[in-house]
Design a protein around this motif. Structure first.
Motif, PDB file in Angstrom:
ATOM      1  N   GLY A 174      39.124  82.897  39.470  1.00 12.75           N
ATOM      2  CA  GLY A 174      38.569  83.303  40.748  1.00 12.75           C
ATOM      3  C   GLY A 174      39.137  82.509  41.909  1.00 12.75           C
ATOM      4  O   GLY A 174      39.952  81.596  41.741  1.00 12.75           O
ATOM      5  N   LYS A 175      38.706  82.864  43.123  1.00 11.77           N
ATOM      6  CA  LYS A 175      39.180  82.198  44.331  1.00 11.77           C
ATOM      7  C   LYS A 175      38.011  81.953  45.269  1.00 11.77           C
ATOM      8  O   LYS A 175      36.957  82.582  45.171  1.00 11.77           O
ATOM      9  N   GLY A 176      38.233  81.042  46.199  1.00  9.78           N
ATOM     10  CA  GLY A 176      37.232  80.764  47.209  1.00  9.78           C
ATOM     11  C   GLY A 176      35.943  80.219  46.626  1.00  9.78           C
ATOM     12  O   GLY A 176      35.942  79.386  45.720  1.00  9.78           O
ATOM     13  N   ASP A 177      34.816  80.744  47.157  1.00 11.66           N
ATOM     14  CA  ASP A 177      33.512  80.262  46.694  1.00 11.66           C
ATOM     15  C   ASP A 177      33.216  80.675  45.260  1.00 11.66           C
ATOM     16  O   ASP A 177      32.371  80.069  44.598  1.00 11.66           O
ATOM     17  N   GLY A 178      33.891  81.723  44.791  1.00 12.31           N
ATOM     18  CA  GLY A 178      33.654  82.179  43.421  1.00 12.31           C
ATOM     19  C   GLY A 178      34.554  81.527  42.392  1.00 12.31           C
ATOM     20  O   GLY A 178      34.564  81.938  41.228  1.00 12.31           O
ATOM     21  N   LYS A 179      35.288  80.503  42.803  1.00 11.49           N
ATOM     22  CA  LYS A 179      36.214  79.830  41.900  1.00 11.49           C
ATOM     23  C   LYS A 179      35.446  79.056  40.823  1.00 11.49           C
ATOM     24  O   LYS A 179      34.509  78.305  41.122  1.00 11.49           O
ATOM     25  N   VAL A 180      35.837  79.240  39.585  1.00 11.95           N
ATOM     26  CA  VAL A 180      35.171  78.593  38.452  1.00 11.95           C
ATOM     27  C   VAL A 180      36.180  77.711  37.719  1.00 11.95           C
ATOM     28  O   VAL A 180      37.223  78.209  37.269  1.00 11.95           O
ATOM     29  N   MET A 181      35.869  76.422  37.610  1.00 13.96           N
ATOM     30  CA  MET A 181      36.726  75.481  36.881  1.00 13.96           C
ATOM     31  C   MET A 181      36.290  75.422  35.419  1.00 13.96           C
ATOM     32  O   MET A 181      35.110  75.213  35.116  1.00 13.96           O
ATOM     33  N   ILE A 182      37.255  75.623  34.529  1.00 13.37           N
ATOM     34  CA  ILE A 182      36.964  75.572  33.089  1.00 13.37           C
ATOM     35  C   ILE A 182      36.438  74.197  32.692  1.00 13.37           C
ATOM     36  O   ILE A 182      35.519  74.076  31.875  1.00 13.37           O
ATOM     37  N   GLN A 183      36.987  73.146  33.320  1.00 13.03           N
ATOM     38  CA  GLN A 183      36.563  71.787  32.981  1.00 13.03           C
ATOM     39  C   GLN A 183      35.084  71.577  33.302  1.00 13.03           C
ATOM     40  O   GLN A 183      34.355  70.935  32.546  1.00 13.03           O
ATOM     41  N   ASP A 184      34.625  72.131  34.439  1.00 12.09           N
ATOM     42  CA  ASP A 184      33.213  71.997  34.807  1.00 12.09           C
ATOM     43  C   ASP A 184      32.311  72.694  33.790  1.00 12.09           C
ATOM     44  O   ASP A 184      31.221  72.200  33.455  1.00 12.09           O
TER      45      ASP A 184
END
Length: 269
Positions: free
Chosen positions: A208-218
């Motif tokens: 995703g991008k912007g506010d909807g970006k999801v980090m796999i590490q998180d």
């Protein structure tokens, strides 16, 4: 064994233990120097024994060993007592106890001596040195060894005497098993803490991008923090055990190469 360890043998072991840090190798660290320190005891115990037993006695103490050099004499004292009181078919217990104590005492020595007494002695010596007084480094040296020498000397004799008392008591083996188990548990705890503090593996992959970006590490951290460092450590342990420690250097360089490639492609950060 008919031969008994003499006080002179323990004193020789004490003086030899001063050279523990003089012989290191990156495969087994302090194994050669600890064998050198134990040699007077082994000579006493095996002087009338077959040559094959004497050789085996030396070989078993060439296994990997690493602990705090000031507290190693205590381990050597207990090891000497075990060598004296166990039969040849029970010598695995000698190495088991010896190796189970190295980790906990290393942590204890680092925290109380390296990170406490050593800085105290250094700061006292430095306070004189910054004023131009030559007594500063001499005072630091004396303060350090004022504590270190008694710890080494009485550590050997106390370890030997308490080790014999423990093994001669009715519940000696049970107590010894408890000590070994407790030391192993503490060693596992220390190893677990080291994994989380020293092994760094962090994914840079995101969706995703912007506010909807999801980090796999998180997401992984929410499920199980430090999961990747743990998996990497277990993988390395698997290969080391599979190859009997013969390709450790190759594993290290392989990890470095893989890390560089994955970092280049932003898979790891």
């Amino acid at each position: 064994m008919a031969n008994k360890i003499q006080k002179s043998d323990l004193n020789k072991m004490f003086w030899r233990s001063q050279l523990i840090q003089f012989s290191h190798n990156y495969e087994r660290l302090q194994s050669l120097s600890t064998l050198y320190a134990l040699t007077p005891v082994l000579k006493r115990l095996y002087q009338d024994r077959p040559e094959e037993e004497r050789i085996n006695a030396q070989k078993r103490h060439l296994e990997f060993f690493n602990s705090h050099p000031v507290l190693i004499p205590f381990i050597l004292g207990i090891t000497a007592a075990l060598e004296e009181t166990t039969e040849e078919d029970e010598k695995d217990s000698v190495i088991a106890v010896k190796t189970s104590m190295m980790g906990p005492l290393a942590g204890l020595g680092d925290s109380l001596l390296n990170f406490t007494w050593y800085p105290i002695a250094g700061s006292i010596g430095a306070s004189f040195a910054v004023e131009g007084n030559f007594i500063g480094p001499i005072l630091m040296f004396l303060l350090i060894n004022f504590l270190y020498f008694p710890l080494k000397y009485y550590g050997i004799h106390l370890g030997y005497s308490k080790g014999k008392e423990l093994l001669s008591s009715n519940n000696g083996k049970k107590i010894l098993d408890r000590i070994t188990t407790s030391a192993n548990v503490l060693g596992v705890m220390v190893a677990g803490a080291l994994i989380t503090s020293t092994v760094g593996v962090k994914l840079g992959i995101s969706f995703g991008k912007g506010d909807g970006k999801v980090m796999i590490q998180d997401m992984l951290d929410q499920v199980l923090p430090n999961m990747l460092p743990l998996l990497l450590t277990l993988l390395c342990l698997y290969f080391i055990k599979k190859w009997n420690g013969k390709h450790v250097v190759a594993i290290i360089f392989a990890l470095i190469g893989i890390a560089i490639v994955l970092s280049y492609f932003k898979i790891l950060v």
